[in-house]
Design a protein around this motif. Structure first.
Motif, mmCIF file in Angstrom:
data_model
loop_
_atom_site.group_PDB
_atom_site.id
_atom_site.type_symbol
_atom_site.label_atom_id
_atom_site.label_comp_id
_atom_site.label_asym_id
_atom_site.label_seq_id
_atom_site.Cartn_x
_atom_site.Cartn_y
_atom_site.Cartn_z
ATOM 1 N N GLN A 152 0.800 -1.219 0.000
ATOM 2 C CA GLN A 152 0.000 0.000 0.000
ATOM 3 C C GLN A 152 0.839 1.279 0.000
ATOM 4 N N LEU A 153 2.151 1.133 0.003
ATOM 5 C CA LEU A 153 3.008 2.317 0.093
ATOM 6 C C LEU A 153 2.886 3.191 -1.148
ATOM 7 N N LEU A 154 2.991 2.596 -2.331
ATOM 8 C CA LEU A 154 2.905 3.377 -3.569
ATOM 9 C C LEU A 154 1.524 4.019 -3.716
ATOM 10 N N LYS A 155 0.489 3.332 -3.288
ATOM 11 C CA LYS A 155 -0.855 3.892 -3.367
ATOM 12 C C LYS A 155 -0.974 5.123 -2.474
ATOM 13 N N LEU A 156 -0.414 5.044 -1.268
ATOM 14 C CA LEU A 156 -0.466 6.192 -0.354
ATOM 15 C C LEU A 156 0.339 7.364 -0.903
ATOM 16 N N LEU A 157 1.513 7.082 -1.446
ATOM 17 C CA LEU A 157 2.318 8.145 -2.045
ATOM 18 C C LEU A 157 1.601 8.763 -3.242
ATOM 19 N N GLY A 158 0.882 7.951 -3.994
ATOM 20 C CA GLY A 158 0.123 8.475 -5.121
ATOM 21 C C GLY A 158 -0.988 9.416 -4.690
ATOM 22 N N ILE A 159 -1.629 9.118 -3.560
ATOM 23 C CA ILE A 159 -2.671 10.009 -3.034
ATOM 24 C C ILE A 159 -2.069 11.357 -2.647
ATOM 25 N N PHE A 160 -0.952 11.325 -1.945
ATOM 26 C CA PHE A 160 -0.292 12.575 -1.567
ATOM 27 C C PHE A 160 0.166 13.358 -2.795
ATOM 28 N N ALA A 161 0.669 12.646 -3.799
ATOM 29 C CA ALA A 161 1.112 13.315 -5.024
ATOM 30 C C ALA A 161 -0.062 13.976 -5.733
ATOM 31 N N LEU A 162 -1.214 13.302 -5.766
ATOM 32 C CA LEU A 162 -2.394 13.883 -6.408
ATOM 33 C C LEU A 162 -2.844 15.151 -5.689
ATOM 34 N N CYS A 163 -2.840 15.131 -4.356
ATOM 35 C CA CYS A 163 -3.198 16.331 -3.590
ATOM 36 C C CYS A 163 -2.234 17.476 -3.888
ATOM 37 N N ALA A 164 -0.935 17.162 -3.939
ATOM 38 C CA ALA A 164 0.061 18.193 -4.208
ATOM 39 C C ALA A 164 -0.100 18.774 -5.606
ATOM 40 N N ILE A 165 -0.417 17.927 -6.585
ATOM 41 C CA ILE A 165 -0.585 18.395 -7.964
ATOM 42 C C ILE A 165 -1.799 19.309 -8.075
ATOM 43 N N LEU A 166 -2.926 18.914 -7.468
ATOM 44 C CA LEU A 166 -4.141 19.725 -7.548
ATOM 45 C C LEU A 166 -3.945 21.084 -6.883
ATOM 46 N N VAL A 167 -3.353 21.077 -5.697
ATOM 47 C CA VAL A 167 -3.118 22.341 -4.996
ATOM 48 C C VAL A 167 -2.107 23.190 -5.759
ATOM 49 N N GLY A 168 -1.036 22.563 -6.259
ATOM 50 C CA GLY A 168 -0.018 23.310 -6.989
ATOM 51 C C GLY A 168 -0.555 23.961 -8.248
ATOM 52 N N LEU A 169 -1.410 23.245 -8.985
ATOM 53 C CA LEU A 169 -2.000 23.824 -10.193
ATOM 54 C C LEU A 169 -2.890 25.019 -9.857
ATOM 55 N N HIS A 170 -3.645 24.901 -8.778
ATOM 56 C CA HIS A 170 -4.505 26.030 -8.393
ATOM 57 C C HIS A 170 -3.671 27.221 -7.948
ATOM 58 N N LEU A 171 -2.611 26.976 -7.192
ATOM 59 C CA LEU A 171 -1.734 28.070 -6.762
ATOM 60 C C LEU A 171 -1.144 28.817 -7.951
#
Length: 229
Positions: A152-171
């Protein structure tokens, strides 16, 4: 078994106070209250309207470091609560659709709670004594091992990466406006942070991010209209 008069029978479920005891429970509540007050100071409960959050997208006219940094900082001060809720929504949706990841995280959370809260202070295992920092390192290592063991490690890292991408694009792409500029100034004043870019940005100047000029003269602290050309 007969309960004493006036004492209601207890169910099989125990409250936190039953597990930790009154003193530890009060200490935990005090820590949560301090954390909540710090979050209030940062303005995390001041939610901006979602229609404003999802509107006015436009890339910067230039991608210089100063211009991008202006937009990122301004949007962060204006929409940081929305970013937190957006990230929480992504995490909750991901956990709902991933039961295996949810179970592993619950197992890890239970381990952290038992070791750090239920058993505070040093723990002796064999001939080794583990203080608070060593306990945290051990729990972190065990969490990493469990995530890798159950895949489940890669899945958890993928969730964090998705959050960072969405926030970064909005910023980057959310266009600034006069309200967001004043919000940034107010938050920097409240947090005791000096204005990062001087008065030029607040006067309008070359607002390459596409925001509306506030046209404030920081030299004499008076507002004036820009003469018509």
């Amino acid at each position: 078994f007969v309960y004493p008069p006036g004492q209601p029978p207890r169910s099989g479920m125990h409250s936190i106070r039953d597990v930790l005891g009154p003193a530890k429970t009060e200490e935990l509540l005090d820590q949560l209250h301090v954390t909540y007050e710090k979050m209030k100071t940062l303005g995390l409960k001041e939610l901006q309207p979602w229609d404003s959050f999802f509107s006015n997208f436009k890339p910067p006219k230039t991608w210089s470091r100063e211009d991008v940094e202006k937009r990122v900082v301004t949007n962060f001060y204006q929409f940081r609560t929305n970013y937190v809720l957006l990230s929480l929504g992504v995490v909750v949706l991901s956990l709902v659709t991933s039961p295996a990841l949810t179970m592993v995280l619950l197992l890890c959370a239970g381990m952290w709670f038992y070791v750090m809260v239920v058993k505070p202070g040093p723990i002796v295992v064999g001939e080794n004594e583990y203080d608070e920092p060593k306990k945290a390192i051990a729990c972190g290592g065990a969490t990493l091992v469990l995530l890798m063991l159950f895949g489940q490690l890669l899945k958890l890292l993928g969730i964090f990466a998705l959050c960072a991408i969405l926030v970064g694009l909005h910023l980057l792409f959310r266009q600034r406006n006069m309200k967001s500029k004043f919000t940034r100034l107010a938050e920097e004043t409240k947090l005791g942070v000096a204005t990062m870019y001087g008065g030029d940005d607040l006067e309008g100047g070359h607002d390459v991010s596409g925001g509306v000029s506030s046209n404030i003269d920081m030299g004499n602290s008076t507002a004036h209209r820009r003469p018509k050309q």
